[in-house]
Design an enzyme around this catalytic site. Structure first.
Site, PDB file in Angstrom:
ATOM      1  N   THR A  61      -8.231 -32.369  33.787  1.00 13.86           N
ATOM      2  CA  THR A  61      -8.170 -31.794  35.126  1.00 13.86           C
ATOM      3  C   THR A  61      -9.467 -31.035  35.346  1.00 13.86           C
ATOM      4  O   THR A  61      -9.681 -29.978  34.780  1.00 13.86           O
ATOM      5  CB  THR A  61      -6.971 -30.836  35.272  1.00 13.86           C
ATOM      6  OG1 THR A  61      -7.085 -29.780  34.314  1.00 13.86           O
ATOM      7  CG2 THR A  61      -5.669 -31.563  35.039  1.00 13.86           C
ATOM      8  N   GLY A  62     -10.370 -31.619  36.153  1.00 18.65           N
ATOM      9  CA  GLY A  62     -11.614 -30.915  36.466  1.00 18.65           C
ATOM     10  C   GLY A  62     -11.276 -29.584  37.099  1.00 18.65           C
ATOM     11  O   GLY A  62     -11.687 -28.538  36.639  1.00 18.65           O
ATOM     12  N   THR A  63     -10.519 -29.639  38.189  1.00 18.03           N
ATOM     13  CA  THR A  63      -9.679 -28.532  38.596  1.00 18.03           C
ATOM     14  C   THR A  63     -10.338 -27.335  39.259  1.00 18.03           C
ATOM     15  O   THR A  63     -11.418 -26.905  38.883  1.00 18.03           O
ATOM     16  CB  THR A  63      -8.877 -27.996  37.383  1.00 18.03           C
ATOM     17  OG1 THR A  63      -8.158 -29.039  36.796  1.00 18.03           O
ATOM     18  CG2 THR A  63      -7.914 -26.919  37.776  1.00 18.03           C
ATOM     19  N   THR A  64      -9.584 -26.777  40.198  1.00 16.99           N
ATOM     20  CA  THR A  64      -9.780 -25.401  40.649  1.00 16.99           C
ATOM     21  C   THR A  64      -8.416 -24.724  40.655  1.00 16.99           C
ATOM     22  O   THR A  64      -7.476 -25.219  41.282  1.00 16.99           O
ATOM     23  CB  THR A  64     -10.373 -25.350  42.063  1.00 16.99           C
ATOM     24  OG1 THR A  64     -11.637 -26.027  42.068  1.00 16.99           O
ATOM     25  CG2 THR A  64     -10.587 -23.906  42.501  1.00 16.99           C
TER      26      THR A  64
END
Length: 241
Positions: free
Chosen positions: A45-48
């Site tokens: 999950t690259g994610t923020t």
């Protein structure tokens, strides 16, 4: 016989092109195995993810995208999970390690309640989470822990090595720098839950606009002393208005 100094130089994954190779650990599909060992074939999950503390509880928000190398592998990942009757965890990093971490924390909080007849405090839960990450068994995950206990609402930023700090608001993931700018400008410790949801959504949306690993909607989690509510939103504007 081959000198022992030569044996020490063998690649355990790639193997060695001699008659001794298979006996010394040469594997089929060596290239694929090497990619897996370096994380190239791992779903991440690259994610923020963001977390905010208010007087009435905490708000956690994440995007919904998972990647596999340069490819979007999923557009509907729930990156925030309940792990405690009044505690939730966001995930950023390795999906497999994060799922394992969440399962372990759920089991440990259930055992704690069964043995002691009361729920684990957020301080104890944050310490447990940090200790698990410090063990190296959940490489590499960077969570945010949010929850409510007898002492009030808490947000903990926990790094991949187990370091832990309690914050009023925090961010993790590849879109952190974009989300943090919004939180710095708009966060207020006296804000309501509804205001915190709007600010959290704006922070994730800011990252979504610039970070290619962030996208596909928002998971919104509200934690109060009454429990936890997690909702999914594909239309972000409905949260930011």
């Amino acid at each position: 016989m081959r000198p022992s100094s030569d044996l020490a130089d063998l690649d355990a994954i790639g193997g060695d092109e001699t008659v001794f190779g298979p006996e010394l650990g040469e594997f089929p599909n060596a290239d694929e195995r090497r990619a897996q060992s370096t994380g190239e074939g791992e779903m991440k999950t690259g994610t923020t993810t963001v977390g905010l503390r208010t007087e009435d509880g905490v708000v956690l928000a994440t995007d919904m995208r998972a990647s596999l190398g340069r490819m979007v592998s999923s557009k509907d990942v729930q990156k925030v999970e309940q792990i405690h009757p009044t505690g939730a965890l966001t995930i950023a990093g390795s999906v497999s390690a994060a799922q394992n971490l969440i399962q372990t924390l759920k089991a440990e909080t259930n055992l704690y309640e069964a043995r002691r007849g009361k729920d684990m405090s957020m301080q104890a839960l944050s310490t447990l989470t940090g200790n698990l990450l410090r063990s190296g068994a959940f490489f590499i995950v960077q969570p945010i822990l949010g929850g409510v206990d007898d002492e009030g609402a808490h947000i903990y930023s926990i790094d991949a090595a187990g370091g832990m700090t309690e914050e009023e608001y925090t961010v993790t993931g590849s879109g952190s720098q974009f989300a943090l700018g919004v939180l710095e400008q708009e966060y207020d410790e006296g804000m309501s839950i509804d205001d915190a949801k709007r600010v959290a959504a704006r922070a994730v949306k800011s990252a979504l606009e610039r970070d290619t690993a962030t996208g596909n909607g928002i998971n919104m989690c509200v934690v109060t002393e009454e429990g936890i509510e997690v909702t999914k939103h594909k239309e972000i504007d409905e949260l930011t208005a």
